[in-house]
Design a protein around this motif. Structure first.
Motif, PDB file in Angstrom:
ATOM      1  N   LYS A 366       0.216  -4.062   2.134  1.00  0.00           N
ATOM      2  CA  LYS A 366       0.119  -5.371   1.469  1.00  0.00           C
ATOM      3  C   LYS A 366       1.062  -5.435   0.271  1.00  0.00           C
ATOM      4  CE  LYS A 366      -4.548  -6.754   2.787  1.00  0.00           C
ATOM      5  NZ  LYS A 366      -4.795  -8.203   2.790  1.00  0.00           N
ATOM      6  N   PHE A 367       1.166  -4.320  -0.432  1.00  0.00           N
ATOM      7  CA  PHE A 367       2.076  -4.294  -1.586  1.00  0.00           C
ATOM      8  C   PHE A 367       3.517  -4.476  -1.097  1.00  0.00           C
ATOM      9  CE2 PHE A 367       1.256  -2.951  -6.126  1.00  0.00           C
ATOM     10  CZ  PHE A 367       2.403  -3.546  -6.615  1.00  0.00           C
ATOM     11  N   ALA A 368       3.836  -3.834   0.017  1.00  0.00           N
ATOM     12  CA  ALA A 368       5.195  -3.971   0.559  1.00  0.00           C
ATOM     13  C   ALA A 368       5.478  -5.441   0.880  1.00  0.00           C
ATOM     14  CB  ALA A 368       5.347  -3.096   1.802  1.00  0.00           C
ATOM     15  N   ARG A 369       4.513  -6.100   1.490  1.00  0.00           N
ATOM     16  CA  ARG A 369       4.680  -7.529   1.788  1.00  0.00           C
ATOM     17  C   ARG A 369       4.933  -8.307   0.488  1.00  0.00           C
ATOM     18  NH1 ARG A 369      -0.713 -10.171   3.646  1.00  0.00           N
ATOM     19  NH2 ARG A 369      -1.179  -9.966   1.419  1.00  0.00           N
ATOM     20  N   ALA A 370       4.132  -7.983  -0.540  1.00  0.00           N
ATOM     21  CA  ALA A 370       4.215  -8.747  -1.792  1.00  0.00           C
ATOM     22  C   ALA A 370       5.576  -8.609  -2.462  1.00  0.00           C
ATOM     23  CB  ALA A 370       3.111  -8.303  -2.746  1.00  0.00           C
ATOM     24  N   VAL A 371       6.217  -7.448  -2.318  1.00  0.00           N
ATOM     25  CA  VAL A 371       7.491  -7.265  -3.028  1.00  0.00           C
ATOM     26  C   VAL A 371       8.701  -7.345  -2.096  1.00  0.00           C
ATOM     27  CG1 VAL A 371       6.480  -5.923  -4.914  1.00  0.00           C
ATOM     28  CG2 VAL A 371       7.346  -4.726  -2.905  1.00  0.00           C
ATOM     29  N   GLY A 372       8.456  -7.673  -0.833  1.00  0.00           N
ATOM     30  CA  GLY A 372       9.577  -7.845   0.086  1.00  0.00           C
ATOM     31  C   GLY A 372      10.198  -6.532   0.511  1.00  0.00           C
ATOM     32  N   ALA A 373       9.362  -5.489   0.632  1.00  0.00           N
ATOM     33  CA  ALA A 373       9.875  -4.182   1.061  1.00  0.00           C
ATOM     34  C   ALA A 373       9.362  -3.875   2.468  1.00  0.00           C
ATOM     35  CB  ALA A 373       9.401  -3.102   0.092  1.00  0.00           C
ATOM     36  N   ASP A 374       9.969  -2.869   3.086  1.00  0.00           N
ATOM     37  CA  ASP A 374       9.448  -2.419   4.384  1.00  0.00           C
ATOM     38  C   ASP A 374       8.312  -1.422   4.174  1.00  0.00           C
ATOM     39  OD1 ASP A 374      11.405  -3.916   5.627  1.00  0.00           O
ATOM     40  OD2 ASP A 374      12.858  -2.266   5.528  1.00  0.00           O
ATOM     41  N   HIS A 375       8.448  -0.615   3.152  1.00  0.00           N
ATOM     42  CA  HIS A 375       7.417   0.395   2.851  1.00  0.00           C
ATOM     43  C   HIS A 375       7.195   0.449   1.347  1.00  0.00           C
ATOM     44  CE1 HIS A 375       8.319   1.992   6.842  1.00  0.00           C
ATOM     45  NE2 HIS A 375       9.581   1.894   6.492  1.00  0.00           N
ATOM     46  N   VAL A 376       5.949   0.710   0.978  1.00  0.00           N
ATOM     47  CA  VAL A 376       5.666   0.984  -0.435  1.00  0.00           C
ATOM     48  C   VAL A 376       4.834   2.260  -0.507  1.00  0.00           C
ATOM     49  CG1 VAL A 376       4.066   0.273  -2.262  1.00  0.00           C
ATOM     50  CG2 VAL A 376       5.907  -1.245  -1.611  1.00  0.00           C
ATOM     51  N   PHE A 377       5.185   3.119  -1.449  1.00  0.00           N
ATOM     52  CA  PHE A 377       4.382   4.321  -1.700  1.00  0.00           C
ATOM     53  C   PHE A 377       3.732   4.171  -3.072  1.00  0.00           C
ATOM     54  CE2 PHE A 377       7.596   5.602   1.275  1.00  0.00           C
ATOM     55  CZ  PHE A 377       6.904   6.397   2.165  1.00  0.00           C
ATOM     56  N   PHE A 378       2.441   4.392  -3.113  1.00  0.00           N
ATOM     57  CA  PHE A 378       1.750   4.373  -4.402  1.00  0.00           C
ATOM     58  C   PHE A 378       1.995   5.707  -5.110  1.00  0.00           C
ATOM     59  CE2 PHE A 378      -1.861   1.253  -3.013  1.00  0.00           C
ATOM     60  CZ  PHE A 378      -0.954   0.207  -3.099  1.00  0.00           C
ATOM     61  N   VAL A 379       2.180   5.632  -6.411  1.00  0.00           N
ATOM     62  CA  VAL A 379       2.426   6.842  -7.193  1.00  0.00           C
ATOM     63  C   VAL A 379       1.496   6.782  -8.404  1.00  0.00           C
ATOM     64  CG1 VAL A 379       4.169   8.136  -8.493  1.00  0.00           C
ATOM     65  CG2 VAL A 379       4.829   6.899  -6.421  1.00  0.00           C
ATOM     66  N   THR A 380       0.779   7.877  -8.654  1.00  0.00           N
ATOM     67  CA  THR A 380      -0.189   7.841  -9.753  1.00  0.00           C
ATOM     68  C   THR A 380       0.287   8.634 -10.971  1.00  0.00           C
ATOM     69  OG1 THR A 380      -1.373   9.708  -8.810  1.00  0.00           O
ATOM     70  CG2 THR A 380      -2.182   7.518  -8.242  1.00  0.00           C
ATOM     71  N   ASN A 381       1.583   8.905 -11.040  1.00  0.00           N
ATOM     72  CA  ASN A 381       2.082   9.583 -12.233  1.00  0.00           C
ATOM     73  C   ASN A 381       3.318   8.884 -12.772  1.00  0.00           C
ATOM     74  OD1 ASN A 381       2.215  11.454 -14.249  1.00  0.00           O
ATOM     75  ND2 ASN A 381       3.380  12.933 -13.054  1.00  0.00           N
ATOM     76  N   GLY A 382       3.293   7.572 -12.702  1.00  0.00           N
ATOM     77  CA  GLY A 382       4.353   6.791 -13.320  1.00  0.00           C
ATOM     78  C   GLY A 382       5.657   6.793 -12.542  1.00  0.00           C
ATOM     79  N   THR A 383       6.558   5.945 -13.016  1.00  0.00           N
ATOM     80  CA  THR A 383       7.871   5.849 -12.378  1.00  0.00           C
ATOM     81  C   THR A 383       8.691   7.097 -12.641  1.00  0.00           C
ATOM     82  OG1 THR A 383       7.741   3.457 -12.429  1.00  0.00           O
ATOM     83  CG2 THR A 383       9.927   4.359 -12.258  1.00  0.00           C
ATOM     84  N   SER A 384       8.292   7.879 -13.618  1.00  0.00           N
ATOM     85  CA  SER A 384       8.928   9.190 -13.820  1.00  0.00           C
ATOM     86  C   SER A 384       8.855   9.971 -12.516  1.00  0.00           C
ATOM     87  CB  SER A 384       8.202   9.969 -14.916  1.00  0.00           C
ATOM     88  OG  SER A 384       8.122   9.220 -16.083  1.00  0.00           O
ATOM     89  N   THR A 385       7.709   9.904 -11.872  1.00  0.00           N
ATOM     90  CA  THR A 385       7.545  10.616 -10.604  1.00  0.00           C
ATOM     91  C   THR A 385       8.177   9.836  -9.455  1.00  0.00           C
ATOM     92  OG1 THR A 385       5.583  11.739 -11.364  1.00  0.00           O
ATOM     93  CG2 THR A 385       5.809  11.527  -8.989  1.00  0.00           C
ATOM     94  N   SER A 386       8.041   8.521  -9.471  1.00  0.00           N
ATOM     95  CA  SER A 386       8.638   7.712  -8.387  1.00  0.00           C
ATOM     96  C   SER A 386      10.130   8.014  -8.278  1.00  0.00           C
ATOM     97  CB  SER A 386       8.449   6.217  -8.671  1.00  0.00           C
ATOM     98  OG  SER A 386       7.090   5.904  -8.754  1.00  0.00           O
TER      99      SER A 386
END
Ligand SMILES: Cc1ncc(COP(=O)(O)O)c(C=O)c1O
Length: 926
Positions: A366-386
């Motif tokens: 659903k997040f991927a749909r919302a941002v116009g991506a094919d895939h979204v990965f959730f990350v729980t340690n900030g964009t530092s980790t992303s």
């Protein structure tokens, strides 16, 4: 143009409509009250204020045509007190939002008690339990004549059923242009029903609005083909708000339409005469789909079950807390649900973030749909980790990455981990404010062309840029990608949008996001015009671009649309701009060749993700997505308004503006990168039309929500000013520079926050004013010296020097990429390192006569927060000069007692002997 439309300038200010609308109602309220109180001549003023509102109100369900007509009748009839009561009631209802659940607000009765027999009652079906049902508005684009719209709206309302989970009110408009205006103006609209065959021109005569729509290149309605009106309108609406559900009612061959790929953006197509109830149910189903938060809903269910845990998570269920003598206050503070929802389980209905197959997978989709991506990965340690995950997944040792040297440290560390070699490119400096801008496209192209000239372009894997930068510089993402793909058609892009996730939900900013531009790039590639334009370029420059051709840097380049691959990665700190808990971040992927990296990506998740991810952070990502899909448009609009208000209040205040200024686009972005001539949002002559043009055309654009407030002119360095506001006035700011602080408005801010900030700035300004008055010449001279020290005596910002030859494969090459990873690990051997205190004369000695000094680690001063030294970098005089002049206390990687950590030359491959004198001139010590 009618005189009435001339009086509706606020309608033209599309991105500040919600508060402009409230201002208009407030104005009408004040004038009607004066009229009711017997003030002379107010009747005409009331009529004029009403006229200003009428055009705007056609696009909103409440108060709607019925109430507006009743109000208009009362004003015309000269019934001042009834009109005043009526306006007061409507204004209150708009402000509190009570019209969204209280049917009585819609009645045309005045509080005098009479009932208008023309009125239809809007009956909302109540929710079970205490809370009311969510409310939204649905735009019906219909050829129904204006006179019959009230009746049609009533028919739509009749479809409501007690079991509906939500209530909506219809808003009826009659043309393509009005549908676009309604979508832009009314953030409460969540679904659109289009009756095929509506006319195109607007029924509202406001030329600037049409100019505004035309300025949005992709909202141009001049070429709408009559027989394709429905599908074309649907596409245009999706460009404004891609999250809206669109339904088409047609009396043509709906079966054929449904099979047409160009109609894919339409959720359902109905045969017009059929089943209005089906349309109603579909609207509700569409909303339910956006509303549903699979992981959060699941977690709530889990929390409500009587579960015994024998996991290693004592805090789960909260018993160790609630029963404790000593830590019960934690339970009382956070509330029991937090602990009931704490879990380490990945089974029994819960999903695993490392290998999601259930509700987390759904939430990510659903997040991927919302941002116009094919895939979204959730990350729980900030964009530092992303960011590190992306490097890990798509680069390997020896790959080259072109990267802004001024980017977040996670990129540098990402390359240490993956072994990719950074080829640093420099942002333009803003020396006066001790900060950097963004990297000019010509610099990036030059780096790529140099790699091509030297035969290493094939090793270039990715371009990484920060969009927007900390200070709000936004790239022309589409242009950057097109031009870079012209030189290397399979280049990957990593857009670090840690600060910019919200931009997806603004039609104004979306084209400048990585994913927004990726969609536009794909659309461009598939258009016949792309190939034509490319063919024209080939005729001029040839097919194989010659790196020595100076024209390549002077003009925009187009890629071969048949060859390019759209490969975009975007990382967003959801917690920085949406309602996610701290550390909630995503990696969003729109990569046509993702399959090449899929397994590496899963490895990257395994490497970087905790095996104990926090269920609450994941749930908050899910909820943040729900919010942005349903009200992101309106919230982002409000955050922009708040920013514009702050800019205006500071800029126009006679006392505050003597000491403080928010830097405009003209100060943040050199004129060379603002081809459209746009100066600033509040500069004379600026309208949203000029702002949209700049957004499309200029190389860099300023995110209006990020405001650099210069405080050096008030005698404060950034850090002291930040501390003053936090300690004394409870105002928290973002980052600081030597002479400025960064203010940021977001979806959480209100106009009360603006009021507080302005009040405090005025207080501080008055204190300075009084001090200067009372202190006489001595005080004034001291103040001037302090301001001068902060504003003019600023250190030059050092460029990246180079990696030591021992860390470069070809020390003779023009491009300066290097093996930072080897240098990083060389520093693990303490025996191979030495330390030199910053002020030690030996540093000057070595700068003058060698041997070269090679940094053993990252040195990152805060502010400005970018590494002025990286492992393996030769330290030059400019860097030493900058460090010596820096007056910040926090410098990561620098131990003030021991000094700079250097790699001994004996430990560097191929080095070891004393080098010749450094070509850089040493700075004199002060
Ligand atoms: C540009 C940029 N990227 C990434 C990050 C790291 O994000 P997070 O704080 O979510 O780990 C930051 C943090 O400030 C940042 O400024």
């Amino acid at each position: 143009m009618t005189s009435e439309s001339q009086q509706t300038p606020r309608l033209d200010h599309l991105l500040s409509t919600s508060s402009a609308r409230f201002d208009l109602w407030r104005e009408l309220n004040a004038i009607t009250e004066a009229w009711a109180a017997g003030a002379n001549g107010e009747h005409a003023a009331v009529k004029a204020a009403m006229a200003r509102l009428v055009a705007m109100e056609d696009f909103f369900a409440f108060p709607g045509p019925q109430l507006m007509r009743t109000l208009g009748d009362r004003i015309t009839a000269g019934d001042a007190s009834a009109a005043a009561r009526f306006v007061q009631r409507i204004s209150r209802s708009l402000l509190t939002g009570s019209y969204r659940y209280d049917s009585s607000e819609w009645e045309t009765t005045s509080d005098a008690g009479e009932y208008d027999s023309l009125a239809e009652r809007v009956l909302f079906t109540p929710a079970e339990g205490s809370s009311h049902k969510p409310y939204f508005e649905t735009l019906f684009v219909t050829p129904t004549p204006v006179a019959e719209r009230i009746k049609v709206a009533h028919e739509i309302r009749r479809l409501r059923r007690a079991e509906d989970a939500m209530n909506y009110e219809p808003v009826l408009v009659g043309s393509v242009v009005d549908a676009l205006l309604g979508t832009l103006l009314n953030g409460k609209i969540e679904a659109v029903v289009i009756f095929d065959g509506v006319p195109v021109p607007s029924q509202h005569d406001v030329p600037l609005l049409h100019e505004y729509l035309a300025a949005y290149r992709n909202l141009d309605t001049s070429n709408v083909v009559p027989y394709k009106v429905g599908v074309t309108l649907a596409k245009l609406i999706k460009r404004i708000r891609p999250e809206l559900d669109i339904y088409l009612l047609s009396d043509r061959e709906v079966e054929k339409l449904a099979g047409d790929p160009s109609a894919a953006c339409i959720r359902r197509i109905f045969y017009e005469a059929e089943e209005l109830l089906e349309v109603h149910l579909s609207i509700l189903e569409g909303l339910a789909d956006r509303f549903e938060t699979p992981h959060f809903d699941n977690l709530k269910r889990y929390a409500s079950r009587p579960i015994s845990t024998f996991h290693a998570l004592p805090i789960a269920r909260g018993k160790s807390i609630m029963k404790s003598n000593w830590i019960r206050d934690m339970g009382e503070f956070y509330g029991q649900n937090l602990f009931l929802a704490e879990t380490s389980a990945t089974t029994g209905g819960l999903d695993s973030m490392l290998e999601p197959t259930g509700t987390i997978k759904l939430a990510q989709e659903k997040f991927a749909r919302a941002v116009g991506a094919d895939h979204v990965f959730f990350v729980t340690n900030g964009t530092s980790t992303s960011n590190k995950m992306v490097y890990q997944a798509v680069t390997k040792p020896g790959d080259i990455v072109i990267v802004d040297r001024n980017c977040h440290k996670s990129h540098h560390y990402g390359m240490v981990l993956s072994g990719a070699q950074p080829l640093y490119v420099e942002a333009y400096p803003m020396t006066e404010y001790s900060m950097y801008g963004a990297v000019p496209l010509a610099t990036i192209k030059r780096a790529m062309l140099n790699l091509k000239a030297e035969g290493r372009l094939h090793r270039l894997k990715m371009l990484t840029l920060t969009n927007c930068t900390f200070d709000g510089h936004v790239y022309n993402t589409l242009r950057v990608m097109k031009e870079c793909l012209a030189i290397k058609p399979d280049l990957l892009f990593l857009w670090d949008e840690a600060w910019f996730g919200f931009a997806r939900f603004s039609p104004f900013l979306r084209p400048r996001t990585g994913l927004g531009a990726a969609a536009e790039l794909e659309e461009w590639r598939d258009s016949p015009a792309a190939l034509e334009a490319y063919a024209a370029q080939v005729a001029e420059l040839g097919e194989d671009l010659d790196p020595a051709d100076p024209r390549l840097l002077q003009r925009s380049l187009l890629p071969d649309p048949r060859k390019i691959r759209v490969r975009v990665y975007e990382t967003d700190s959801v917690h920085k701009s949406m309602s996610a808990l701290r550390q909630g971040s995503i990696v969003a992927v729109r990569d046509e060749d993702y399959s090449k990296h899929e397994s590496a990506f899963h490895e990257a998740v395994f490497i970087h993700a905790s095996t104990s991810p926090n269920a609450q952070i994941i749930a908050s990502l899910d909820v943040a997505r729900r919010q942005m899909e349903l009200e992101g448009y309106e919230l982002v609009m409000r955050a922009t308004e708040i920013a514009l208000r702050i800019r205006r209040e500071i800029g126009e205040h006679p006392i505050i503006s003597k000491y403080f200024a928010v830097l405009g686009a003209d100060k943040m972005i050199p004129a060379d990168y603002r081809n459209s001539g746009f100066k600033d949002f509040l500069a004379a002559g600026s309208t949203w039309v000029t702002a949209v043009k700049a957004m499309y055309d200029d190389e860099f654009y300023l995110d209006p929500t990020r405001m650099t407030l210069v405080c050096g002119t008030a005698g404060f360095d950034g850090t002291s000013f930040k501390n003053l506001l936090a300690d004394k006035y409870d105002i928290q700011l973002n980052k600081t520079s030597r002479n400025s602080v960064l203010l940021q408005s977001n979806i959480n801010n209100t106009r009360s926050d603006v009021a507080l900030l302005i009040k405090v700035l005025l207080k501080i300004s008055m204190e300075i004013e009084n001090r200067l008055k009372d202190g006489g010449e001595a005080e004034q001279a001291a103040f001037a010296a302090r301001v001068n020290g902060l504003m003019t005596d600023v250190p030059d910002l050092p460029n990246f020097s180079r990696f030591h030859d021992g860390y470069r494969e070809d020390p003779g090459s023009v491009t300066l990429e290097g093996d930072m990873r080897s240098a990083f690990f060389a520093a693990y051997e303490e025996g191979d390192c030495e330390y030199l205190p910053l002020m030690d004369a030996r540093i000057d000695e070595r700068l003058a006569r060698g041997p070269e000094m090679v940094s053993a680690n990252f040195v990152i001063p805060y502010p400005p927060g970018f590494p002025i030294m990286v492992p393996g970098q030769v330290i030059d005089a400019a860097t030493i000069g900058f460090m010596r002049k820096l007056d910040v206390k926090e410098i990561h990687g620098y131990n003030a007692t021991r000094g700079l950590k250097l790699i001994r030359l004996s430990a560097i491959p191929g080095a070891g002997q004393v080098k010749a004198k450094s070509p850089v001139k040493p700075l004199k010590r002060k």
